[in-house]
Design an enzyme around this catalytic site. Structure first.
Site, PDB file in Angstrom:
ATOM      1  CB  CYS A 120      -0.598  -0.376   1.109  1.00 10.70           C
ATOM      2  SG  CYS A 120      -2.133   1.166   1.601  1.00 10.70           S
ATOM      3  CG  ASP A 176      -5.042  -1.817  -5.674  1.00  6.27           C
ATOM      4  OD1 ASP A 176      -6.000  -1.071  -5.618  1.00  6.27           O
ATOM      5  OD2 ASP A 176      -4.687  -1.680  -5.905  1.00  6.27           O
ATOM      6  CG  HIS A 211      -4.974  -1.221  -2.453  1.00  7.12           C
ATOM      7  ND1 HIS A 211      -4.066  -0.831  -3.186  1.00  7.12           N
ATOM      8  CD2 HIS A 211      -5.046  -0.651  -0.541  1.00  7.12           C
ATOM      9  CE1 HIS A 211      -2.994  -0.445  -1.783  1.00  7.12           C
ATOM     10  NE2 HIS A 211      -3.376  -0.264  -1.377  1.00  7.12           N
TER      11      HIS A 211
END
Length: 239
Positions: A120, A176, A211
């Site tokens: 991330c 994502d 994600h």
């Protein structure tokens, strides 16, 4: 050996890190850069999972100035809080703190290759730290924003690839929402332009992965994508 907290004092600010060193000698040592949620239980589990494979690993806080002991969960409120600290973090701070952590690791394992693994915002930070000469190998898992932003301002972090001397792998999922197709194309093209062989700098795209697919504590966790991600990482330790 069980993991434990250690305090690194050699940098601009103290770094409260999670450390697990299962053996006295190792060919590799890992620096883990966390999500915006801090060095929480999942990030610590990554360190401990590596240690189970006899790989020493250290998780470093990215928000040491504004939230040195941040440990959040994965609720919407947690995300808002994590992003609040992210917006106060600069590229210079990331590089300074990573340098302090890397120097500390070198004191523990002077002959080991250093691998940086980030998730991330930590993935974004990992790409930035790949420019440091101490870093041999970098894995950027779903590092959102690298194609369009840089922490603290400036050109996109992708522009730093010319300074990456070691290996770098960027891993993105097609599902994502934080790394849309245009960004994924930009990442792949930038890596190819910096290394036409696509051996030293490489791009891996995982179909339908969302994600946060590596994290078992998130609703977006994908067992299949996570297994592939871990396989890519662990293969590096066999070379």
């Amino acid at each position: 050996m069980e993991g434990r907290w250690v305090q690194i004092e050699q940098g601009p600010v103290p770094l409260r890190c999670w450390w697990n060193n299962p053996q006295k000698e190792s060919k590799h040592v890992v620096l883990v850069l966390p999500e915006v949620f801090g060095v929480n239980s999942w990030v610590r589990s990554v360190v401990d999972r590596l240690a189970e494979q006899a790989i020493p690993a250290l998780a470093m806080p990215i928000f040491a100035r504004t939230a040195p002991e941040l440990e959040l969960g994965y609720t919407d409120d947690d995300l808002v809080e994590g992003r609040r600290h992210k917006e106060q973090t600069t590229t210079r701070q990331i590089l300074d703190d990573a340098t302090a952590a890397l120097n500390w690791l070198k004191q523990q394992y002077s002959q080991s290759k250093i691998i940086v693994v980030g998730f991330c915002f930590g993935g974004h930070a990992a790409l930035i730290t790949s420019t440091l000469p101490e870093v041999d190998i970098t894995f950027d898992f779903y590092g959102a924003g690298v194609a369009t932003t840089r922490p603290g301002g400036g050109p996109p972090s992708l522009d730093l690839l010319s300074q990456t001397s070691g290996k770098l792998t960027c891993i993105c999922g097609t599902g994502d929402p934080l790394i849309p197709e245009a960004d994924r194309i930009s990442i792949q093209q930038a890596l190819r332009e910096a290394d036409s062989s696509e051996v030293r700098l490489s791009y891996v795209e995982i179909e339908d992965a969302d994600h946060g697919f590596m994290c078992e504590q998130r609703a977006s966790f994908s067992p299949n994508a996570s297994t592939l991600g871990w396989k890519l990482l662990m293969n590096e330790f066999k070379e």
